[in-house]
Design a protein around this motif. Structure first.
Motif, mmCIF file in Angstrom:
data_model
loop_
_atom_site.group_PDB
_atom_site.id
_atom_site.type_symbol
_atom_site.label_atom_id
_atom_site.label_comp_id
_atom_site.label_asym_id
_atom_site.label_seq_id
_atom_site.Cartn_x
_atom_site.Cartn_y
_atom_site.Cartn_z
ATOM 1 N N THR A 68 4.221 16.514 -5.665
ATOM 2 C CA THR A 68 4.857 17.006 -6.895
ATOM 3 C C THR A 68 3.980 16.847 -8.128
ATOM 4 O OG1 THR A 68 5.877 14.866 -7.425
ATOM 5 C CG2 THR A 68 7.097 16.355 -5.936
ATOM 6 N N GLY A 69 3.003 15.963 -8.046
ATOM 7 C CA GLY A 69 2.192 15.669 -9.214
ATOM 8 C C GLY A 69 2.882 14.782 -10.219
ATOM 9 N N GLU A 70 4.053 14.272 -9.868
ATOM 10 C CA GLU A 70 4.837 13.457 -10.789
ATOM 11 C C GLU A 70 4.666 11.974 -10.488
ATOM 12 O OE1 GLU A 70 6.398 14.605 -13.319
ATOM 13 O OE2 GLU A 70 6.744 16.733 -12.900
ATOM 14 N N LYS A 71 4.828 11.153 -11.515
ATOM 15 C CA LYS A 71 4.769 9.705 -11.370
ATOM 16 C C LYS A 71 5.937 9.206 -10.539
ATOM 17 C CE LYS A 71 5.466 5.557 -14.213
ATOM 18 N NZ LYS A 71 5.451 5.021 -15.594
ATOM 19 N N SER A 72 5.640 8.270 -9.608
ATOM 20 C CA SER A 72 6.687 7.645 -8.802
ATOM 21 C C SER A 72 7.041 6.254 -9.317
ATOM 22 C CB SER A 72 6.249 7.550 -7.334
ATOM 23 O OG SER A 72 6.143 8.827 -6.753
ATOM 24 N N VAL A 73 6.018 5.445 -9.617
ATOM 25 C CA VAL A 73 6.279 4.070 -10.033
ATOM 26 C C VAL A 73 5.044 3.486 -10.699
ATOM 27 C CG1 VAL A 73 5.508 3.065 -7.825
ATOM 28 C CG2 VAL A 73 7.200 1.835 -9.218
ATOM 29 N N SER A 74 5.244 2.535 -11.590
ATOM 30 C CA SER A 74 4.160 1.747 -12.169
ATOM 31 C C SER A 74 4.429 0.279 -11.882
ATOM 32 C CB SER A 74 4.049 1.968 -13.682
ATOM 33 O OG SER A 74 3.624 3.281 -13.989
ATOM 34 N N VAL A 75 3.356 -0.481 -11.601
ATOM 35 C CA VAL A 75 3.485 -1.887 -11.226
ATOM 36 C C VAL A 75 2.559 -2.720 -12.111
ATOM 37 C CG1 VAL A 75 3.217 -3.565 -9.358
ATOM 38 C CG2 VAL A 75 3.996 -1.246 -8.845
ATOM 39 N N PRO A 76 3.070 -3.760 -12.790
ATOM 40 C CA PRO A 76 2.214 -4.615 -13.617
ATOM 41 C C PRO A 76 1.200 -5.381 -12.767
ATOM 42 C CG PRO A 76 4.541 -4.940 -14.140
ATOM 43 C CD PRO A 76 4.487 -4.145 -12.873
ATOM 44 N N VAL A 77 -0.029 -5.488 -13.292
ATOM 45 C CA VAL A 77 -1.071 -6.291 -12.639
ATOM 46 C C VAL A 77 -1.762 -7.122 -13.719
ATOM 47 C CG1 VAL A 77 -1.384 -4.771 -10.649
ATOM 48 C CG2 VAL A 77 -2.679 -4.326 -12.748
ATOM 49 N N GLY A 78 -2.992 -7.604 -13.440
ATOM 50 C CA GLY A 78 -3.686 -8.468 -14.380
ATOM 51 C C GLY A 78 -4.453 -7.714 -15.456
ATOM 52 N N ASP A 79 -5.341 -8.441 -16.136
ATOM 53 C CA ASP A 79 -6.023 -7.937 -17.322
ATOM 54 C C ASP A 79 -7.159 -6.984 -16.960
ATOM 55 O OD1 ASP A 79 -6.855 -7.563 -19.905
ATOM 56 O OD2 ASP A 79 -7.581 -9.607 -20.215
ATOM 57 N N SER A 130 0.810 -1.226 0.000
ATOM 58 C CA SER A 130 0.000 0.000 0.000
ATOM 59 C C SER A 130 0.837 1.269 0.000
ATOM 60 C CB SER A 130 -0.932 0.006 1.216
ATOM 61 O OG SER A 130 -0.180 0.053 2.422
ATOM 62 N N THR A 131 2.143 1.128 0.103
ATOM 63 C CA THR A 131 3.058 2.280 0.108
ATOM 64 C C THR A 131 4.374 1.866 -0.556
ATOM 65 O OG1 THR A 131 3.997 1.663 2.262
ATOM 66 C CG2 THR A 131 2.113 3.175 2.285
ATOM 67 N N GLY A 132 5.294 2.805 -0.634
ATOM 68 C CA GLY A 132 6.653 2.488 -1.101
ATOM 69 C C GLY A 132 6.707 2.115 -2.559
ATOM 70 N N ASP A 133 7.168 0.879 -2.837
ATOM 71 C CA ASP A 133 7.318 0.461 -4.229
ATOM 72 C C ASP A 133 6.060 -0.190 -4.790
ATOM 73 O OD1 ASP A 133 7.285 -1.995 -2.964
ATOM 74 O OD2 ASP A 133 9.304 -2.593 -3.579
ATOM 75 N N PHE A 134 5.026 -0.360 -3.969
ATOM 76 C CA PHE A 134 3.735 -0.919 -4.387
ATOM 77 C C PHE A 134 3.895 -2.284 -5.075
ATOM 78 C CE2 PHE A 134 3.257 3.662 -4.121
ATOM 79 C CZ PHE A 134 2.100 3.802 -3.374
ATOM 80 N N ALA A 135 4.909 -3.023 -4.663
ATOM 81 C CA ALA A 135 5.196 -4.314 -5.282
ATOM 82 C C ALA A 135 4.086 -5.323 -5.008
ATOM 83 C CB ALA A 135 6.528 -4.864 -4.763
ATOM 84 N N ARG A 136 3.908 -6.254 -5.939
ATOM 85 C CA ARG A 136 2.877 -7.265 -5.782
ATOM 86 C C ARG A 136 3.291 -8.299 -4.745
ATOM 87 N NH1 ARG A 136 0.704 -11.361 -10.425
ATOM 88 N NH2 ARG A 136 2.089 -12.813 -9.370
ATOM 89 N N ILE A 137 2.329 -8.644 -3.874
ATOM 90 C CA ILE A 137 2.557 -9.632 -2.823
ATOM 91 C C ILE A 137 1.978 -10.985 -3.223
ATOM 92 C CG2 ILE A 137 2.046 -10.210 -0.410
ATOM 93 C CD1 ILE A 137 1.752 -7.141 0.035
ATOM 94 N N GLY A 138 0.816 -10.964 -3.858
ATOM 95 C CA GLY A 138 0.163 -12.203 -4.253
ATOM 96 C C GLY A 138 -1.025 -11.932 -5.146
ATOM 97 N N ARG A 139 -1.663 -13.017 -5.571
ATOM 98 C CA ARG A 139 -2.813 -12.914 -6.468
ATOM 99 C C ARG A 139 -3.900 -13.873 -6.011
ATOM 100 N NH1 ARG A 139 -2.000 -12.821 -12.869
ATOM 101 N NH2 ARG A 139 -1.588 -10.643 -12.306
ATOM 102 N N ILE A 140 -5.162 -13.454 -6.183
ATOM 103 C CA ILE A 140 -6.318 -14.243 -5.784
ATOM 104 C C ILE A 140 -7.177 -14.529 -7.010
ATOM 105 C CG2 ILE A 140 -8.320 -14.331 -4.238
ATOM 106 C CD1 ILE A 140 -6.980 -11.756 -2.933
ATOM 107 N N ASP A 141 -7.629 -15.765 -7.128
ATOM 108 C CA ASP A 141 -8.628 -16.127 -8.128
ATOM 109 C C ASP A 141 -9.994 -15.853 -7.503
ATOM 110 O OD1 ASP A 141 -10.341 -17.259 -9.959
ATOM 111 O OD2 ASP A 141 -9.634 -19.327 -9.672
ATOM 112 N N VAL A 142 -10.751 -14.915 -8.060
ATOM 113 C CA VAL A 142 -12.051 -14.567 -7.467
ATOM 114 C C VAL A 142 -13.217 -15.272 -8.151
ATOM 115 C CG1 VAL A 142 -11.159 -12.335 -6.714
ATOM 116 C CG2 VAL A 142 -12.426 -12.496 -8.871
ATOM 117 N N ILE A 143 -12.907 -16.164 -9.103
ATOM 118 C CA ILE A 143 -13.966 -16.945 -9.756
ATOM 119 C C ILE A 143 -13.636 -18.443 -9.680
ATOM 120 C CG2 ILE A 143 -14.905 -15.150 -11.259
ATOM 121 C CD1 ILE A 143 -13.051 -16.221 -13.497
#
Length: 417
Positions: free
Chosen positions: A386-397, A56-69
């Motif tokens: 600053t209004g500037e981008k800090s980081v982008s993190v890949p997620v799902g579709d 939820s902060t910092g590098d916003f790295a992915r911790i895990g993934r859940i199948d919701v279906i």
């Protein structure tokens, strides 16, 4: 699919007006469990039926993934056995889903961090998924044929979900799925917001967003759009706010009155909201009951001016506010950018490039705006200062809703996918 079938489904879709907008609210953990919990962000990947869990902060790295279906086969068997359900399922796919099924619209974790509660539009339900095992704890089929946006109460015990096609909001016990109450809304209920004291629920209905009748002079065809405010204990209507009257009063009779995402100021004296087709937002003074300021944001020259090409009547879809109330963050969906706006001056900051950003929320520490880029399958954090981008993190579709929540401190997820 034969051409006749496609035309038929499109006609059904136009009647459904199925679409997607409440500020991020953390479901509070029980005091004796806080040490064993970890604050995270849930990112709903609508088209592939998963939710990514990121820091939820910092590098916003992915911790895990859940199948919701996990029950997909069972749900599809039910749909295929019921002609009406099948028609609505296909209509969702071919209209609001842009050719894809909608498997996760919104989600909130339970106060103990053991489960995540998810609305699944194509399955017309809400489910609670066990975060340790991935199994479904409970399932609540909504009235009608599509579930949409949700909101969680400040104490984390209740969740409100919009049932798009029945003009109803259901309020459920987040732990058991038991329905505690419901209330009627305008056409196609969308966004839900609990007030900070938990006493009221605000629902915004957006009307028919899947028709091609998008010219300003045809706005009246979009249906009964309004804000419905109810008592969050009795679910009785307290008041109705029709923004058509408020917009007309300031000479903006050419603007849609379909209120999309919205956010309260910290003292809840002001509501900042987006509407269909508009590249900007409005400030509404609640006590005075009038729109006090209008902010028009830049257009992207590359964006088509053909309104029928804008997804679900959106132009800008997603708005959040820094915890101190000083800055707003706006997702310029069809204009492919996000920007931080000074709340006092309404001056926007840098236009941060983003591919069809669909939601804006606030990081756990309140320093960043986090937007979901549904066009590039990532989330991007923008510094409020600053209004500037800090980081982008890949997620799902096709990520859409992003919500603050809780998981066990050592959680890594039932699925590594």
């Amino acid at each position: 699919m034969p051409a006749f079938g496609t035309r038929h489904l499109c006609a059904v879709a136009a009647a459904l007006a199925l679409t997607v907008t409440a500020p991020a609210t953390t479901a509070a953990a029980a005091p004796n469990a806080r040490d064993s919990l970890r604050e995270v962000m849930f990112v709903g990947n609508n088209w592939d039926g998963t939710a990514d869990v990121i820091r939820s902060t910092g590098d916003f790295a992915r911790i895990g993934r859940i199948d919701v279906i996990p029950d997909r086969d069972e749900r599809m068997a039910e749909i295929n056995a019921d002609p009406i359900k099948w028609i609505y399922f296909q209509a969702i796919r071919n209209s609001v889903g842009e050719g894809h099924d909608q498997f996760v619209d919104d989600m909130y974790s339970t106060p103990d961090g053991r489960s995540v509660v998810v609305s699944r539009p194509s399955f017309a339900d809400v489910v609670s998924v066990d975060l340790a095992t991935g199994a479904i704890d409970w399932r609540f089929p909504v009235s009608g044929y599509r579930s949409d946006h949700m909101a969680v109460s400040p104490d984390g015990t209740r969740v409100a979900v919009s049932a798009s096609t029945s003009n109803t909001v259901h309020v459920l016990d987040i732990r058991t799925g038991e329905e505690l109450g419901s209330f009627g809304t305008g056409d196609k209920p969308h966004e839900n917001i609990f007030t900070s004291d938990g006493k009221y629920i605000w629902n915004m209905s957006i009307g028919e967003v899947n028709t091609a009748l998008d010219a300003p002079w045809l706005d009246w065809t979009k249906g009964n759009r309004r804000i419905t405010v109810v008592d969050a204990t009795t679910y009785e209507q307290v008041k109705v706010i029709d923004m058509r009257e408020r917009l007309d009063a300031i000479g903006l009779d050419d603007r849609s009155d379909a209120v999309r995402p919205a956010v309260f100021s910290p003292d809840e004296s002001k509501l900042y909201f987006q509407v269909s087709f508009f590249n900007g937002f409005f400030e509404y003074d609640i006590a005075a009951d009038r729109i006090t300021r209008t902010k028009t944001l830049p257009k992207n020259p590359a964006t088509s001016e053909d309104r029928t090409t804008w997804v679900n009547d959106s132009r800008h879809h997603g708005i959040s506010m820094s915890p101190d109330g000083a800055k707003l963050c706006v997702a310029g969906t069809m204009d492919d950018y996000a920007t931080v706006v000074d709340r006092t001056t309404l001056q926007e900051g840098p236009l941060v490039p983003a591919a069809k950003p669909y939601w804006a929320t606030v990081s756990g520490d309140g320093t960043h705006c986090v937007v979901s880029e549904s066009g590039s399958d990532q989330v991007t954090a923008i510094d409020f200062a600053t209004g500037e981008k800090s980081v982008s993190v890949p997620v799902g579709d096709h990520p859409q809703r992003v919500r603050i929540g809780q998981v066990a401190a050592d959680w890594t997820g039932p699925s590594a996918g």
